[in-house]
Design a protein around this motif. Sequence first.
Motif, PDB file in Angstrom:
ATOM      1  N   GLN A   1       0.824  -1.205   0.000  1.00 36.64           N
ATOM      2  CA  GLN A   1       0.000   0.000   0.000  1.00 36.64           C
ATOM      3  C   GLN A   1       0.858   1.256   0.000  1.00 36.64           C
ATOM      4  OE1 GLN A   1      -2.977  -0.801  -0.557  1.00 36.64           O
ATOM      5  NE2 GLN A   1      -3.695   1.318  -0.776  1.00 36.64           N
TER       6      GLN A   1
ATOM      7  N   HIS B   1      -5.612   7.614   4.431  1.00 36.77           N
ATOM      8  CA  HIS B   1      -5.877   6.412   3.638  1.00 36.77           C
ATOM      9  C   HIS B   1      -5.021   5.246   4.117  1.00 36.77           C
ATOM     10  CE1 HIS B   1      -6.110   3.705   0.195  1.00 36.77           C
ATOM     11  NE2 HIS B   1      -4.796   3.780   0.098  1.00 36.77           N
TER      12      HIS B   1
ATOM     13  N   PHE C   1      -6.357   4.044   7.800  1.00 33.49           N
ATOM     14  CA  PHE C   1      -7.647   3.355   7.874  1.00 33.49           C
ATOM     15  C   PHE C   1      -7.775   2.216   6.869  1.00 33.49           C
ATOM     16  CE2 PHE C   1      -8.565   7.660   9.454  1.00 33.49           C
ATOM     17  CZ  PHE C   1      -9.109   7.348  10.686  1.00 33.49           C
ATOM     18  N   PHE C   2      -6.742   1.944   6.109  1.00 29.35           N
ATOM     19  CA  PHE C   2      -6.815   0.887   5.105  1.00 29.35           C
ATOM     20  C   PHE C   2      -6.953  -0.483   5.771  1.00 29.35           C
ATOM     21  CE2 PHE C   2      -4.928  -2.140   2.111  1.00 29.35           C
ATOM     22  CZ  PHE C   2      -5.668  -1.862   0.977  1.00 29.35           C
TER      23      PHE C   2
ATOM     24  N   SER D   1     -12.585   0.462   5.255  1.00 30.13           N
ATOM     25  CA  SER D   1     -12.234   0.470   3.834  1.00 30.13           C
ATOM     26  C   SER D   1     -12.903   1.621   3.101  1.00 30.13           C
ATOM     27  CB  SER D   1     -12.630  -0.866   3.200  1.00 30.13           C
ATOM     28  OG  SER D   1     -11.983  -1.940   3.835  1.00 30.13           O
TER      29      SER D   1
ATOM     30  N   SER E   1     -11.133   4.890   4.005  1.00 28.47           N
ATOM     31  CA  SER E   1      -9.812   4.894   3.392  1.00 28.47           C
ATOM     32  C   SER E   1      -9.890   5.228   1.909  1.00 28.47           C
ATOM     33  CB  SER E   1      -9.144   3.531   3.600  1.00 28.47           C
ATOM     34  OG  SER E   1      -7.890   3.487   2.957  1.00 28.47           O
TER      35      SER E   1
END
Length: 316
Positions: free
Chosen positions: A80, A179, A182-183, A194, A197
């Motif tokens: 990510q 992002h 909170f992913f 999700s 994010s």
Amino acid sequence: MRADLEPVEAAASGRRASDNRTRSRSRPRPGRWKKVLYERQPFPDNFVDSSFLEELRKNIYVRQYQVWTVVCESSVVIHQLSSVCVFVVLWWYMDQNRLSPHQLFTYGLLLSLFGYLTFDIIDSGAGRHHSGRTRWADLKSTVVFVTFTYGFAPVLKTLTESISTDTIYAMSVFMLLGHLIFFDYGANAAIVSSTLSLNMAIFASVCLASRLPSSLHAFVTVTLAIEVFALWPMFQKKLKAITPRCYLVVTIIFTLAALLGVLMVSLTGAVLFALLLLAVSLLCPHYLIKLQSSKDNIHGPWDEAEIKDDLSRFLG
């Protein structure tokens, strides 16, 4: 005279001792303490029996991690981080006129089509049969999204013209950090969201798109954000669930590509990004395993009761 009193005193002391033994026999003795609430017991509320700590257990839920397992699981975070870097690098290339939006849109469309077909092959159509969607429905959804985004591209381009560029960049940085925070990395935690994010990533892409030269740039930037932050993680999640080795290979290649892209923009940024990746993949797993030996969790009768039975039949 003294000799005459001694038998009398002995007889009196004998009677007192006999009376004491009689009273001690007639006095009720407290029974053994029981860990119940429905029975009155002759003990104070704060009484602690010697058997109270017999049920003490330590570290019964502690997981024993393996180094290689933790390193492999950290690949989700690395992936990510690399996605965010790829998105920012591609935006910077368009901002510097080093990459045409037509080229980026074409390459992104081809890669999305390849990923869609590969996802369908890996999944063997199970997800499609479960959801009841067809390829024709997916094609219509794609056309609607592309048309809608292209029609609103001029609005996205002029949406934040009244806001200073420094503020836009600061907002984009905070949104991308949110992002990443909170992913959904696969952990069952309250902070995971999700939807939040993805919305923060799209908001960051809209902010960055407003600083590009044309409406076409804004359209391509938002489309790229959907591909990188929505479609790509879904493909990686499915790939990890079915073929973990292929997932690791793809993650390594993708991370090297992101590092190379950052290197072409800034040497200092590439060094910092490489150090961040090493810290996430090696340093953090090392400390996680090292700190497991310091855990000292205790469990016993003082823990909160957990209802493990299925109570749905009582709620109907």
